[in-house]
Design a protein around this motif. Structure first.
Motif, PDB file in Angstrom:
ATOM      1  N   ILE A  24     -47.936 -10.158   1.986  1.00  0.00           N
ATOM      2  CA  ILE A  24     -47.189 -11.080   2.842  1.00  0.00           C
ATOM      3  C   ILE A  24     -45.781 -11.271   2.315  1.00  0.00           C
ATOM      4  O   ILE A  24     -44.807 -11.288   3.071  1.00  0.00           O
ATOM      5  CB  ILE A  24     -47.942 -12.426   2.946  1.00  0.00           C
ATOM      6  CG1 ILE A  24     -49.209 -12.246   3.769  1.00  0.00           C
ATOM      7  CG2 ILE A  24     -47.064 -13.507   3.550  1.00  0.00           C
ATOM      8  CD1 ILE A  24     -50.141 -13.435   3.755  1.00  0.00           C
ATOM      9  N   ILE A  25     -45.628 -11.390   1.008  1.00  0.00           N
ATOM     10  CA  ILE A  25     -44.290 -11.565   0.411  1.00  0.00           C
ATOM     11  C   ILE A  25     -43.421 -10.340   0.663  1.00  0.00           C
ATOM     12  O   ILE A  25     -42.234 -10.454   0.981  1.00  0.00           O
ATOM     13  CB  ILE A  25     -44.413 -11.886  -1.085  1.00  0.00           C
ATOM     14  CG1 ILE A  25     -44.988 -13.302  -1.262  1.00  0.00           C
ATOM     15  CG2 ILE A  25     -43.080 -11.764  -1.791  1.00  0.00           C
ATOM     16  CD1 ILE A  25     -45.343 -13.659  -2.678  1.00  0.00           C
ATOM     17  N   TYR A  30     -38.932  -7.891   3.713  1.00  0.00           N
ATOM     18  CA  TYR A  30     -38.475  -6.862   4.640  1.00  0.00           C
ATOM     19  C   TYR A  30     -37.914  -7.511   5.904  1.00  0.00           C
ATOM     20  O   TYR A  30     -36.829  -7.159   6.373  1.00  0.00           O
ATOM     21  CB  TYR A  30     -39.641  -5.931   4.971  1.00  0.00           C
ATOM     22  CG  TYR A  30     -39.330  -4.886   6.005  1.00  0.00           C
ATOM     23  CD1 TYR A  30     -38.666  -3.710   5.660  1.00  0.00           C
ATOM     24  CD2 TYR A  30     -39.696  -5.059   7.333  1.00  0.00           C
ATOM     25  CE1 TYR A  30     -38.382  -2.749   6.599  1.00  0.00           C
ATOM     26  CE2 TYR A  30     -39.417  -4.106   8.285  1.00  0.00           C
ATOM     27  CZ  TYR A  30     -38.760  -2.954   7.915  1.00  0.00           C
ATOM     28  OH  TYR A  30     -38.475  -2.012   8.853  1.00  0.00           O
ATOM     29  N   SER A  31     -38.646  -8.482   6.435  1.00  0.00           N
ATOM     30  CA  SER A  31     -38.218  -9.157   7.652  1.00  0.00           C
ATOM     31  C   SER A  31     -36.935  -9.939   7.431  1.00  0.00           C
ATOM     32  O   SER A  31     -36.033  -9.922   8.276  1.00  0.00           O
ATOM     33  CB  SER A  31     -39.328 -10.095   8.127  1.00  0.00           C
ATOM     34  OG  SER A  31     -38.934 -10.795   9.264  1.00  0.00           O
ATOM     35  N   ALA A  32     -36.821 -10.627   6.301  1.00  0.00           N
ATOM     36  CA  ALA A  32     -35.612 -11.407   6.010  1.00  0.00           C
ATOM     37  C   ALA A  32     -34.397 -10.501   5.860  1.00  0.00           C
ATOM     38  O   ALA A  32     -33.301 -10.846   6.312  1.00  0.00           O
ATOM     39  CB  ALA A  32     -35.825 -12.236   4.743  1.00  0.00           C
ATOM     40  N   VAL A  37     -29.283  -8.740   8.573  1.00  0.00           N
ATOM     41  CA  VAL A  37     -28.459  -7.675   9.154  1.00  0.00           C
ATOM     42  C   VAL A  37     -28.200  -7.966  10.631  1.00  0.00           C
ATOM     43  O   VAL A  37     -27.069  -7.845  11.117  1.00  0.00           O
ATOM     44  CB  VAL A  37     -29.134  -6.302   8.963  1.00  0.00           C
ATOM     45  CG1 VAL A  37     -28.451  -5.231   9.790  1.00  0.00           C
ATOM     46  CG2 VAL A  37     -29.161  -5.927   7.498  1.00  0.00           C
ATOM     47  N   ARG A  38     -29.253  -8.385  11.362  1.00  0.00           N
ATOM     48  CA  ARG A  38     -29.095  -8.697  12.785  1.00  0.00           C
ATOM     49  C   ARG A  38     -28.176  -9.893  12.995  1.00  0.00           C
ATOM     50  O   ARG A  38     -27.366  -9.900  13.922  1.00  0.00           O
ATOM     51  CB  ARG A  38     -30.455  -8.944  13.425  1.00  0.00           C
ATOM     52  CG  ARG A  38     -31.269  -7.684  13.613  1.00  0.00           C
ATOM     53  CD  ARG A  38     -32.469  -7.921  14.508  1.00  0.00           C
ATOM     54  NE  ARG A  38     -33.365  -8.941  14.002  1.00  0.00           N
ATOM     55  CZ  ARG A  38     -34.465  -8.716  13.289  1.00  0.00           C
ATOM     56  NH1 ARG A  38     -34.792  -7.477  13.005  1.00  0.00           N
ATOM     57  NH2 ARG A  38     -35.223  -9.705  12.887  1.00  0.00           N
ATOM     58  N   VAL A  39     -28.278 -10.914  12.147  1.00  0.00           N
ATOM     59  CA  VAL A  39     -27.421 -12.090  12.279  1.00  0.00           C
ATOM     60  C   VAL A  39     -25.967 -11.719  12.025  1.00  0.00           C
ATOM     61  O   VAL A  39     -25.071 -12.165  12.756  1.00  0.00           O
ATOM     62  CB  VAL A  39     -27.895 -13.213  11.322  1.00  0.00           C
ATOM     63  CG1 VAL A  39     -26.874 -14.318  11.208  1.00  0.00           C
ATOM     64  CG2 VAL A  39     -29.226 -13.779  11.797  1.00  0.00           C
ATOM     65  N   ARG A  40     -25.710 -10.910  10.999  1.00  0.00           N
ATOM     66  CA  ARG A  40     -24.336 -10.475  10.735  1.00  0.00           C
ATOM     67  C   ARG A  40     -23.771  -9.706  11.920  1.00  0.00           C
ATOM     68  O   ARG A  40     -22.625  -9.915  12.325  1.00  0.00           O
ATOM     69  CB  ARG A  40     -24.292  -9.595   9.490  1.00  0.00           C
ATOM     70  CG  ARG A  40     -24.305 -10.371   8.210  1.00  0.00           C
ATOM     71  CD  ARG A  40     -24.010  -9.481   7.006  1.00  0.00           C
ATOM     72  NE  ARG A  40     -24.576 -10.093   5.819  1.00  0.00           N
ATOM     73  CZ  ARG A  40     -25.417  -9.506   4.983  1.00  0.00           C
ATOM     74  NH1 ARG A  40     -25.773  -8.257   5.180  1.00  0.00           N
ATOM     75  NH2 ARG A  40     -25.883 -10.149   3.944  1.00  0.00           N
ATOM     76  N   LYS A  41     -24.569  -8.811  12.472  1.00  0.00           N
ATOM     77  CA  LYS A  41     -24.121  -8.022  13.617  1.00  0.00           C
ATOM     78  C   LYS A  41     -23.866  -8.916  14.823  1.00  0.00           C
ATOM     79  O   LYS A  41     -22.875  -8.742  15.535  1.00  0.00           O
ATOM     80  CB  LYS A  41     -25.154  -6.957  13.958  1.00  0.00           C
ATOM     81  CG  LYS A  41     -24.721  -6.034  15.055  1.00  0.00           C
ATOM     82  CD  LYS A  41     -25.733  -4.951  15.313  1.00  0.00           C
ATOM     83  CE  LYS A  41     -25.257  -4.077  16.450  1.00  0.00           C
ATOM     84  NZ  LYS A  41     -26.239  -3.074  16.809  1.00  0.00           N
ATOM     85  N   LEU A  42     -24.734  -9.892  15.039  1.00  0.00           N
ATOM     86  CA  LEU A  42     -24.570 -10.818  16.154  1.00  0.00           C
ATOM     87  C   LEU A  42     -23.313 -11.648  15.994  1.00  0.00           C
ATOM     88  O   LEU A  42     -22.574 -11.867  16.949  1.00  0.00           O
ATOM     89  CB  LEU A  42     -25.794 -11.724  16.266  1.00  0.00           C
ATOM     90  CG  LEU A  42     -25.804 -12.714  17.417  1.00  0.00           C
ATOM     91  CD1 LEU A  42     -25.840 -11.959  18.736  1.00  0.00           C
ATOM     92  CD2 LEU A  42     -26.990 -13.644  17.312  1.00  0.00           C
TER      93      LEU A  42
END
Length: 169
Positions: A24-25, A30-32, A37-42
């Motif tokens: 889970i960790i 991986y998800s974080a 990356v997605r937040v920076r791109k957004l």
């Protein structure tokens, strides 16, 4: 890993979910990473797109349809979501009543499942109502020929009545 460490790890896994926790960790890490990356791109896309504010006519043109073609679409979608919302509320209210009024033997488990289903139907009804509200908001845009905010729409005073209205004003 030495043999003693492997044995200790296996013994600890019997008592504690160490392998599952480690998995889970790793998944969270991986998800974080991908989320950042997605937040920076957004953020970069948002800063780039703030320079371009479309007018009402340009926004309608970007949809690929005319204003006259969009109004019936949004009106139909609003009616459909309102109908689904009302149907879900009626089912959510009738289901426990029907179970309690039936002469079939009922148990606490059946009552709990019935109430759980009713709560899910109420949740679905709320989501359907939000979709109807969204479609009415778009209809308001098309009727007034302006790109206003939700707060501006609410200041008109008729927004709640318009959502439940079956026809256009």
């Amino acid at each position: 890993m030495s043999k003693a460490k492997k044995i200790a790890w296996s013994a600890a896994n019997i008592i504690l979910p160490l392998s599952g926790g480690a998995r889970i960790i790793r998944a969270m890490k991986y998800s974080a990473t991908h989320l950042t990356v997605r937040v920076r791109k957004l953020r970069m896309d948002r800063h780039a797109s703030t320079d371009e504010i479309l007018s009402f006519d340009e926004a309608v043109k970007e949809s690929g349809l005319s204003r006259e073609a969009l109004i019936p679409r949004f009106l139909f979608a609003k009616r459909l979501w309102l109908l689904l919302s009302v149907t879900a509320i009626v089912l959510a209210l009738m289901l426990p009543a029907a179970m309690l009024l039936s002469e079939l033997p009922s148990s606490a488990g059946l009552l709990a499942r019935t109430l759980s289903l009713s709560f899910m139907l109420i949740g679905f009804s709320g989501l359907a109502f939000i979709r109807a509200l969204n479609n009415q908001f778009h209809l308001w845009h098309l009727q007034t020929r302006q790109l206003g905010s939700f707060a501006e729409w609410k200041t008109t005073g008729n927004w709640l009545r318009d959502i439940f209205s079956w026809k256009l004003r």
